[in-house]
Design a protein around this motif. Structure first.
Motif, mmCIF file in Angstrom:
data_model
loop_
_atom_site.group_PDB
_atom_site.id
_atom_site.type_symbol
_atom_site.label_atom_id
_atom_site.label_comp_id
_atom_site.label_asym_id
_atom_site.label_seq_id
_atom_site.Cartn_x
_atom_site.Cartn_y
_atom_site.Cartn_z
ATOM 1 N N ASN A 84 0.807 -1.215 0.000
ATOM 2 C CA ASN A 84 0.000 0.000 0.000
ATOM 3 C C ASN A 84 0.845 1.272 0.000
ATOM 4 O OD1 ASN A 84 -1.966 -2.122 1.385
ATOM 5 N ND2 ASN A 84 -3.210 -0.452 0.565
ATOM 6 N N ALA A 85 2.134 1.138 0.217
ATOM 7 C CA ALA A 85 3.020 2.308 0.182
ATOM 8 C C ALA A 85 3.546 2.577 -1.216
ATOM 9 C CB ALA A 85 4.185 2.107 1.140
ATOM 10 N N CYS A 86 4.069 1.543 -1.888
ATOM 11 C CA CYS A 86 4.720 1.723 -3.194
ATOM 12 C C CYS A 86 3.951 1.106 -4.353
ATOM 13 C CB CYS A 86 6.130 1.156 -3.158
ATOM 14 S SG CYS A 86 6.204 -0.651 -3.069
ATOM 15 N N GLU A 87 2.868 0.407 -4.071
ATOM 16 C CA GLU A 87 2.013 -0.212 -5.094
ATOM 17 C C GLU A 87 2.690 -1.349 -5.851
ATOM 18 O OE1 GLU A 87 0.577 2.930 -7.651
ATOM 19 O OE2 GLU A 87 -1.058 3.378 -6.273
ATOM 20 N N LYS A 88 3.837 -1.803 -5.382
ATOM 21 C CA LYS A 88 4.529 -2.900 -6.036
ATOM 22 C C LYS A 88 4.091 -4.228 -5.423
ATOM 23 C CE LYS A 88 9.101 -3.874 -7.905
ATOM 24 N NZ LYS A 88 9.125 -5.319 -7.681
ATOM 25 N N LEU A 99 -7.130 -7.285 9.743
ATOM 26 C CA LEU A 99 -8.422 -6.614 9.829
ATOM 27 C C LEU A 99 -8.748 -5.814 8.573
ATOM 28 C CD1 LEU A 99 -10.893 -5.866 11.561
ATOM 29 C CD2 LEU A 99 -9.569 -3.929 12.444
ATOM 30 N N CYS A 100 -7.771 -5.034 8.086
ATOM 31 C CA CYS A 100 -8.003 -4.156 6.933
ATOM 32 C C CYS A 100 -7.506 -4.741 5.611
ATOM 33 C CB CYS A 100 -7.344 -2.802 7.162
ATOM 34 S SG CYS A 100 -7.939 -1.926 8.612
ATOM 35 N N GLY A 101 -6.628 -5.730 5.688
ATOM 36 C CA GLY A 101 -6.096 -6.323 4.467
ATOM 37 C C GLY A 101 -4.971 -5.522 3.843
ATOM 38 N N PHE A 102 -4.425 -4.535 4.571
ATOM 39 C CA PHE A 102 -3.334 -3.732 4.039
ATOM 40 C C PHE A 102 -2.020 -4.488 4.157
ATOM 41 C CE2 PHE A 102 -5.781 0.350 5.308
ATOM 42 C CZ PHE A 102 -6.539 0.254 4.148
ATOM 43 N N ASP A 103 -1.100 -4.189 3.218
ATOM 44 C CA ASP A 103 0.214 -4.822 3.206
ATOM 45 C C ASP A 103 1.299 -3.771 3.020
ATOM 46 O OD1 ASP A 103 -0.457 -7.835 3.088
ATOM 47 O OD2 ASP A 103 -1.660 -7.008 1.456
ATOM 48 N N LEU A 104 2.448 -3.998 3.651
ATOM 49 C CA LEU A 104 3.592 -3.103 3.520
ATOM 50 C C LEU A 104 4.873 -3.914 3.423
ATOM 51 C CD1 LEU A 104 2.773 -0.454 6.298
ATOM 52 C CD2 LEU A 104 2.488 -0.148 3.821
ATOM 53 N N SER A 141 0.523 6.778 -4.825
ATOM 54 C CA SER A 141 1.112 6.134 -3.646
ATOM 55 C C SER A 141 1.584 7.170 -2.626
ATOM 56 C CB SER A 141 2.295 5.276 -4.090
ATOM 57 O OG SER A 141 3.404 6.102 -4.428
ATOM 58 N N TRP A 142 2.240 6.661 -1.576
ATOM 59 C CA TRP A 142 2.881 7.558 -0.625
ATOM 60 C C TRP A 142 3.885 8.428 -1.377
ATOM 61 C CZ3 TRP A 142 4.531 4.091 4.118
ATOM 62 C CH2 TRP A 142 3.381 3.503 4.666
ATOM 63 N N SER A 143 4.164 9.596 -0.845
ATOM 64 C CA SER A 143 5.082 10.526 -1.508
ATOM 65 C C SER A 143 5.991 11.201 -0.489
ATOM 66 C CB SER A 143 4.304 11.613 -2.258
ATOM 67 O OG SER A 143 3.486 11.070 -3.262
ATOM 68 N N TYR A 144 7.178 11.546 -0.964
ATOM 69 C CA TYR A 144 8.053 12.437 -0.215
ATOM 70 C C TYR A 144 7.949 13.818 -0.843
ATOM 71 C CZ TYR A 144 10.493 9.169 2.854
ATOM 72 O OH TYR A 144 10.801 8.269 3.851
ATOM 73 N N ARG A 145 7.770 14.828 0.001
ATOM 74 C CA ARG A 145 7.627 16.190 -0.474
ATOM 75 C C ARG A 145 8.577 17.098 0.304
ATOM 76 N NH1 ARG A 145 1.905 19.616 -0.757
ATOM 77 N NH2 ARG A 145 2.574 21.097 -2.379
ATOM 78 N N VAL A 155 6.617 7.308 -3.897
ATOM 79 C CA VAL A 155 7.411 6.137 -3.544
ATOM 80 C C VAL A 155 7.283 5.098 -4.656
ATOM 81 C CG1 VAL A 155 7.620 4.224 -1.902
ATOM 82 C CG2 VAL A 155 7.236 6.556 -1.070
ATOM 83 N N ALA A 156 6.111 5.016 -5.264
ATOM 84 C CA ALA A 156 5.890 4.086 -6.378
ATOM 85 C C ALA A 156 6.807 4.411 -7.552
ATOM 86 C CB ALA A 156 4.433 4.133 -6.826
ATOM 87 N N CYS A 157 6.986 5.703 -7.837
ATOM 88 C CA CYS A 157 7.840 6.109 -8.960
ATOM 89 C C CYS A 157 9.303 5.810 -8.663
ATOM 90 C CB CYS A 157 7.643 7.588 -9.265
ATOM 91 S SG CYS A 157 6.050 7.956 -10.046
ATOM 92 N N ALA A 158 9.702 5.983 -7.403
ATOM 93 C CA ALA A 158 11.067 5.634 -7.017
ATOM 94 C C ALA A 158 11.294 4.149 -7.236
ATOM 95 C CB ALA A 158 11.318 6.002 -5.557
ATOM 96 N N ARG A 159 10.310 3.327 -6.874
ATOM 97 C CA ARG A 159 10.395 1.880 -7.096
ATOM 98 C C ARG A 159 10.505 1.564 -8.587
ATOM 99 N NH1 ARG A 159 11.775 -1.676 -3.175
ATOM 100 N NH2 ARG A 159 10.572 -1.417 -1.264
#
Length: 247
Positions: A84-88, A99-104, A141-145, A155-159
């Motif tokens: 859920n952070a980088c979409e990879k 509970l939520c089904g999120f993954d990192l 995705s998550w981003s650094y600004r 973060v997805a684009c960095a990946r």
């Protein structure tokens, strides 16, 4: 806490030693690219990010305060999962909220909230309304600004930049591979240069001088973001990343 030598459940045959490398490696835990500090088995060429070698049994992430993420050695269930952070894709070690089904990914779960090189501060956000310097899209995705709000990278684009450059890492082990020419064995070093995004950045500006300044500042930001995504958000490894970015 960092140890010089550990025994890990994923590789019980031999002990793993802590070391530092400026050459990209593939983590045998999360199956993602790494650089910098790692735990390595020299006998089997087995590598782990620090976050994969010394995981927390469970974590609570500030972006998902109602979730409790448990460390798992493999993705749960039989359906494809993504971070859920980088979409990879998630194919190895993962922090999962039942509970939520999120993954990192372990490295994504431990991304620093602030990257500070002394001259520039970059803040991690779950969502940013500004466009990404790499893809030009908002959200995702998550981003650094940056603190000045001029520079933003998903973060997805960095990946994706890493996968584009180091695709060969997914098809072999180690930092080089052998080729034979008339009985003589030579070693070809893997391509480790990150694709330049200078052209992409310049498209955002009409002034060449402004574009040059933007590229320089964004390039500095990208160095630290990519080093964090690779699992070692330090000034030392960011400098190495900087040399890889330049074409």
């Amino acid at each position: 806490m960092k140890y010089s030598e550990i025994t890990h459940f994923s590789h019980p045959q031999h002990k793993l030693r802590s070391e530092y490398t400026e050459v990209p490696f593939k983590c045998d835990g999360c199956k993602e690219v790494g650089i910098g500090s790692r735990y390595k088995c020299c006998t089997c060429d087995f590598d782990l990010h620090l976050h994969c070698a010394l995981p927390s049994p469970s974590i609570i992430h500030p972006f998902y305060r109602k979730c409790s993420f448990q460390f798992l050695s493999r993705p749960p269930g039989n359906i494809p999962r993504f971070c859920n952070a980088c979409e990879k894709d998630v194919t190895g070690f993962v922090y999962h909220c039942k509970l939520c089904g999120f993954d990192l990914h372990p490295c994504c779960a431990k991304l620093p909230r602030v990257l500070d090189d002394g001259d520039m501060k970059l803040y991690l956000y779950r969502k940013v309304s500004a466009s990404c310097h790499k893809c030009g899209r908002k959200g995702r995705s998550w981003s650094y600004r940056s603190k000045c709000k001029k520079y933003n990278l998903h973060v997805a684009c960095a990946r994706e930049m890493l996968v584009e450059s180091w695709h060969e890492l997914y098809f072999g082990r180690g930092c080089s591979h052998a080729t034979s020419h008339g009985g003589t064995t030579t070693f070809k070093k893997l391509e480790t240069r990150i694709p330049s995004i200078k052209g992409t950045l310049e498209n955002h500006h009409h002034s060449k001088s402004k574009a040059k300044k933007c590229c320089e500042m964004a390039g500095m930001a990208i160095q630290f973001i990519i080093s964090a995504v690779l699992g070692d958000p330090t000034a030392m490894i960011a400098g190495v990343i900087g040399t890889l970015i330049r074409s």
